[in-house]
Each structure stands twice: as C-alpha cells, then as structure tokens.
Design a protein around this motif. Sequence first.
Motif, PDB file in Angstrom:
ATOM      1  N   THR A  21       0.840  -1.213   0.000  1.00 19.48           N
ATOM      2  CA  THR A  21       0.000   0.000   0.000  1.00 19.48           C
ATOM      3  C   THR A  21       0.864   1.247   0.000  1.00 19.48           C
ATOM      4  OG1 THR A  21      -1.743  -1.166   1.193  1.00 19.48           O
ATOM      5  CG2 THR A  21      -1.805   1.250   1.221  1.00 19.48           C
ATOM      6  N   ASP A  22       1.883   1.275   0.866  1.00 22.35           N
ATOM      7  CA  ASP A  22       2.763   2.441   0.934  1.00 22.35           C
ATOM      8  C   ASP A  22       3.559   2.612  -0.354  1.00 22.35           C
ATOM      9  OD1 ASP A  22       1.881   2.981   3.469  1.00 22.35           O
ATOM     10  OD2 ASP A  22       3.577   2.027   4.486  1.00 22.35           O
ATOM     11  N   ALA A  23       3.979   1.491  -0.938  1.00 20.21           N
ATOM     12  CA  ALA A  23       4.736   1.565  -2.187  1.00 20.21           C
ATOM     13  C   ALA A  23       3.878   2.141  -3.306  1.00 20.21           C
ATOM     14  CB  ALA A  23       5.251   0.176  -2.569  1.00 20.21           C
ATOM     15  N   ALA A  24       2.611   1.732  -3.375  1.00 20.77           N
ATOM     16  CA  ALA A  24       1.706   2.251  -4.395  1.00 20.77           C
ATOM     17  C   ALA A  24       1.491   3.751  -4.197  1.00 20.77           C
ATOM     18  CB  ALA A  24       0.372   1.509  -4.348  1.00 20.77           C
ATOM     19  N   SER A  25       1.351   4.169  -2.934  1.00 19.21           N
ATOM     20  CA  SER A  25       1.176   5.591  -2.637  1.00 19.21           C
ATOM     21  C   SER A  25       2.416   6.381  -3.033  1.00 19.21           C
ATOM     22  CB  SER A  25       0.891   5.774  -1.137  1.00 19.21           C
ATOM     23  OG  SER A  25       0.846   7.140  -0.808  1.00 19.21           O
ATOM     24  N   PHE A  26       3.605   5.807  -2.747  1.00 18.52           N
ATOM     25  CA  PHE A  26       4.847   6.478  -3.101  1.00 18.52           C
ATOM     26  C   PHE A  26       4.987   6.599  -4.607  1.00 18.52           C
ATOM     27  CE2 PHE A  26       9.321   6.322  -4.303  1.00 18.52           C
ATOM     28  CZ  PHE A  26       9.810   7.412  -3.603  1.00 18.52           C
ATOM     29  N   GLU A  27       4.612   5.581  -5.340  1.00 18.35           N
ATOM     30  CA  GLU A  27       4.718   5.620  -6.797  1.00 18.35           C
ATOM     31  C   GLU A  27       3.808   6.685  -7.395  1.00 18.35           C
ATOM     32  OE1 GLU A  27       3.867   1.622  -7.825  1.00 18.35           O
ATOM     33  OE2 GLU A  27       5.874   0.867  -7.329  1.00 18.35           O
ATOM     34  N   ARG A  28       2.627   6.869  -6.798  1.00 21.41           N
ATOM     35  CA  ARG A  28       1.739   7.945  -7.271  1.00 21.41           C
ATOM     36  C   ARG A  28       2.383   9.307  -7.022  1.00 21.41           C
ATOM     37  NH1 ARG A  28      -2.270   4.476  -5.061  1.00 21.41           N
ATOM     38  NH2 ARG A  28      -2.260   5.648  -3.106  1.00 21.41           N
ATOM     39  N   GLU A  29       2.966   9.456  -5.846  1.00 18.64           N
ATOM     40  CA  GLU A  29       3.641  10.715  -5.526  1.00 18.64           C
ATOM     41  C   GLU A  29       4.839  10.926  -6.432  1.00 18.64           C
ATOM     42  OE1 GLU A  29       5.638  12.948  -1.621  1.00 18.64           O
ATOM     43  OE2 GLU A  29       4.908  10.877  -1.475  1.00 18.64           O
ATOM     44  N   LEU A  30       5.529   9.842  -6.748  1.00 16.86           N
ATOM     45  CA  LEU A  30       6.708   9.909  -7.599  1.00 16.86           C
ATOM     46  C   LEU A  30       6.362  10.435  -8.986  1.00 16.86           C
ATOM     47  CD1 LEU A  30       9.735   9.089  -7.336  1.00 16.86           C
ATOM     48  CD2 LEU A  30       9.122   6.906  -8.366  1.00 16.86           C
ATOM     49  N   GLY A  31       5.174  10.070  -9.465  1.00 16.89           N
ATOM     50  CA  GLY A  31       4.761  10.508 -10.795  1.00 16.89           C
ATOM     51  C   GLY A  31       4.436  11.977 -10.883  1.00 16.89           C
ATOM     52  N   GLN A  32       4.307  12.644  -9.727  1.00 18.62           N
ATOM     53  CA  GLN A  32       3.915  14.051  -9.712  1.00 18.62           C
ATOM     54  C   GLN A  32       5.009  14.978  -9.194  1.00 18.62           C
ATOM     55  OE1 GLN A  32       0.404  14.022  -7.260  1.00 18.62           O
ATOM     56  NE2 GLN A  32      -0.767  12.738  -8.673  1.00 18.62           N
ATOM     57  N   ASP A  33       6.140  14.415  -8.778  1.00 16.21           N
ATOM     58  CA  ASP A  33       7.180  15.225  -8.141  1.00 16.21           C
ATOM     59  C   ASP A  33       8.510  14.974  -8.862  1.00 16.21           C
ATOM     60  OD1 ASP A  33       9.123  16.344  -6.450  1.00 16.21           O
ATOM     61  OD2 ASP A  33       7.923  15.962  -4.647  1.00 16.21           O
ATOM     62  N   SER A  34       8.936  15.940  -9.675  1.00 18.30           N
ATOM     63  CA  SER A  34      10.150  15.763 -10.474  1.00 18.30           C
ATOM     64  C   SER A  34      11.398  15.712  -9.599  1.00 18.30           C
ATOM     65  CB  SER A  34      10.278  16.901 -11.496  1.00 18.30           C
ATOM     66  OG  SER A  34      10.323  18.159 -10.842  1.00 18.30           O
ATOM     67  N   GLU A  35      11.428  16.493  -8.514  1.00 15.02           N
ATOM     68  CA  GLU A  35      12.595  16.460  -7.630  1.00 15.02           C
ATOM     69  C   GLU A  35      12.717  15.102  -6.953  1.00 15.02           C
ATOM     70  OE1 GLU A  35      12.447  19.687  -4.874  1.00 15.02           O
ATOM     71  OE2 GLU A  35      13.312  21.106  -6.284  1.00 15.02           O
ATOM     72  N   LEU A  36      11.580  14.540  -6.558  1.00 12.95           N
ATOM     73  CA  LEU A  36      11.582  13.219  -5.937  1.00 12.95           C
ATOM     74  C   LEU A  36      12.024  12.170  -6.954  1.00 12.95           C
ATOM     75  CD1 LEU A  36      10.982  11.521  -3.433  1.00 12.95           C
ATOM     76  CD2 LEU A  36       8.597  11.364  -4.179  1.00 12.95           C
ATOM     77  N   GLN A  37      11.602  12.319  -8.203  1.00 10.80           N
ATOM     78  CA  GLN A  37      12.027  11.403  -9.258  1.00 10.80           C
ATOM     79  C   GLN A  37      13.544  11.433  -9.415  1.00 10.80           C
ATOM     80  OE1 GLN A  37       9.997  12.364 -12.899  1.00 10.80           O
ATOM     81  NE2 GLN A  37       7.966  12.145 -11.997  1.00 10.80           N
ATOM     82  N   ASN A  38      14.113  12.647  -9.452  1.00  5.33           N
ATOM     83  CA  ASN A  38      15.558  12.778  -9.629  1.00  5.33           C
ATOM     84  C   ASN A  38      16.314  12.149  -8.461  1.00  5.33           C
ATOM     85  OD1 ASN A  38      15.237  14.161 -12.043  1.00  5.33           O
ATOM     86  ND2 ASN A  38      15.258  16.163 -11.070  1.00  5.33           N
ATOM     87  N   PHE A  39      15.836  12.421  -7.245  1.00  4.68           N
ATOM     88  CA  PHE A  39      16.509  11.862  -6.071  1.00  4.68           C
ATOM     89  C   PHE A  39      16.432  10.336  -6.069  1.00  4.68           C
ATOM     90  CE2 PHE A  39      16.388  10.205  -1.730  1.00  4.68           C
ATOM     91  CZ  PHE A  39      17.583  10.696  -1.227  1.00  4.68           C
ATOM     92  N   THR A  40      15.251   9.802  -6.380  1.00  2.00           N
ATOM     93  CA  THR A  40      15.079   8.349  -6.390  1.00  2.00           C
ATOM     94  C   THR A  40      15.954   7.709  -7.456  1.00  2.00           C
ATOM     95  OG1 THR A  40      12.786   8.634  -5.642  1.00  2.00           O
ATOM     96  CG2 THR A  40      13.378   6.483  -6.557  1.00  2.00           C
ATOM     97  N   ARG A  41      16.028   8.323  -8.636  1.00  2.00           N
ATOM     98  CA  ARG A  41      16.880   7.795  -9.692  1.00  2.00           C
ATOM     99  C   ARG A  41      18.347   7.815  -9.271  1.00  2.00           C
ATOM    100  NH1 ARG A  41      16.243  11.443 -13.002  1.00  2.00           N
ATOM    101  NH2 ARG A  41      18.260  12.449 -12.777  1.00  2.00           N
ATOM    102  N   GLU A  42      18.794   8.917  -8.662  1.00  2.00           N
ATOM    103  CA  GLU A  42      20.182   9.021  -8.234  1.00  2.00           C
ATOM    104  C   GLU A  42      20.510   7.994  -7.161  1.00  2.00           C
ATOM    105  OE1 GLU A  42      20.511  13.028  -7.002  1.00  2.00           O
ATOM    106  OE2 GLU A  42      20.542  13.846  -9.039  1.00  2.00           O
ATOM    107  N   MET A  43      19.565   7.771  -6.223  1.00  2.00           N
ATOM    108  CA  MET A  43      19.806   6.789  -5.171  1.00  2.00           C
ATOM    109  C   MET A  43      19.826   5.375  -5.743  1.00  2.00           C
ATOM    110  SD  MET A  43      20.542   8.250  -2.436  1.00  2.00           S
ATOM    111  CE  MET A  43      20.647   6.692  -1.563  1.00  2.00           C
ATOM    112  N   PHE A  44      18.979   5.133  -6.758  1.00  2.00           N
ATOM    113  CA  PHE A  44      18.980   3.818  -7.420  1.00  2.00           C
ATOM    114  C   PHE A  44      20.334   3.570  -8.068  1.00  2.00           C
ATOM    115  CE2 PHE A  44      18.363   1.262 -11.252  1.00  2.00           C
ATOM    116  CZ  PHE A  44      17.775   0.130 -10.713  1.00  2.00           C
ATOM    117  N   GLU A  45      20.876   4.593  -8.745  1.00  2.00           N
ATOM    118  CA  GLU A  45      22.181   4.450  -9.380  1.00  2.00           C
ATOM    119  C   GLU A  45      23.274   4.256  -8.334  1.00  2.00           C
ATOM    120  OE1 GLU A  45      22.465   8.011 -11.620  1.00  2.00           O
ATOM    121  OE2 GLU A  45      21.109   7.341 -13.225  1.00  2.00           O
ATOM    122  N   THR A  46      23.146   4.980  -7.208  1.00  2.00           N
ATOM    123  CA  THR A  46      24.142   4.865  -6.148  1.00  2.00           C
ATOM    124  C   THR A  46      24.121   3.484  -5.523  1.00  2.00           C
ATOM    125  OG1 THR A  46      23.953   7.230  -5.661  1.00  2.00           O
ATOM    126  CG2 THR A  46      24.950   5.840  -3.964  1.00  2.00           C
TER     127      THR A  46
END
Length: 230
Positions: A21-46
């Motif tokens: 449930t929390d993951a689904a909520s986070f993914e919805r938020e991720l689709g609307q927040d470009s800064e969060l997208q960038n941070f998540t992508r950078e952490m994934f690469e890290t």
Amino acid sequence: MISEDKEQRAIDYLLGEMSATDAASFERELGQDSELQNFTREMFETLGQIGGGVEALPPPPLVVQRILHAEVRKVVRFPFLPWAVAACLAIGCVVLATMWTGSRKEIASLEQRDLLSRIRIAGLQSQVDAYAKTSAIVVWNPDHQKGVLQFERLPALPANQDYQMWVIDPKQPQPVSAGLVPKGIDQERRVTFWPAKPVGASPKFAVSIEPAGGSATPRGQIVLVGQYGE
C-alpha cells in the motif's frame, strides 16, 4: 531540495522496506514530483554502484552433459524407440532447462535482496551554518568496506584547501581517512570511497576541510557528520 522525510521514503522504497500500500502511494507521488524522481533515480544508481549486480548463475556443466548424454544414449541404443517417447524426452529437457532458469533467477533475486539488506545509508548533518543547505548521503557496504558519498550544494573551496572524507570507528583512536573529494566545477557529485584500513560495523562518517592534499588525521573544521540509524 526535497525534505528528509521524502528522502527516507525513497530509500525505503528502493530497499523494498515498504508495504504494498505504501509503495503504491509512493509511486503515485513519484509521478507528480520531479525532484523526488531525480533523487530516487540518483539513489537507485548509487545503490547499484555500491552493491553491484548479482551475476546470473550458470547451470553446472555436468547437469547439461548428463541430460544430453542420457538422451543420446537412449536414442542410439534403442533405434526402435517410438517418436512419441523421443518427443517426451525432448520436452523433458526443455522443462528441466526452464526449471533451472527459474531457480537461477530466484537465487539471484534472493542474493540481491540479501545484499541490499546489508547496505547502510547515513544522512550527514551540517555542523556550521555555511553548510546548512548542503545535502549529503553516504551509502555504505560494510562487507566490502566501500562507500559512496552523494551530495548537493557543496560550497567550492580555494585552491589551498580540500574536502577530506573520514570514517570514524569508535574502537580506533583516530578517524580513518577515506580520501579527498575531487574538485570540480559542479556542486553535485557522487564519490566512491574506501577507508585506508578496515573499520568496525557501526562507523560514523564525516567530511572536513583540510590543507590541499589532505591530512593523516583531521586538522581542519569538520563540516558534515552522520551515522546510519540517526
């Protein structure tokens, strides 16, 4: 700059520590927040850089040889074998290969999860006002004694000074040097580091300002410090 709460949620999401449930909520938020997208992508690469991929496991050669030789022996020694039985043998080989592939992927997935479960993430806090807007995160692999420092808005230093990274082991008398932060024209960097000697399981991490070329022990001002779990 996103909030610490969002940073932590992104880290939990990448490490698989969220409920469905929390993951689904986070993914919805991720689709609307470009800064969060960038941070998540950078952490994934890290995380990929510090953890490394788990290579697919090849099937043991003897298994393949036994399957193939068993089929050949049966076909050669019994030339009157009905085609239906031969087809079943061929299908059996395909099924075994498919089962091995599935098991191989499952093992790799479990190994990757186990690897990520051992990775530690620490947010470094500023110790002086000039670094209040600096964001710094350490991703640490204690098994490999390897870390990645990722930061944003790190103020530039004059030519006669360098940022130096330190790993602070409470069981050792002095902080252990982890090298210098390379100078560059940008203020967003990701630096891989290794302590000069092995450290314990629960170290702290720090960044100080040192004379150009670095120091054997911290001589300058420590500007960032933190420990995972804090």
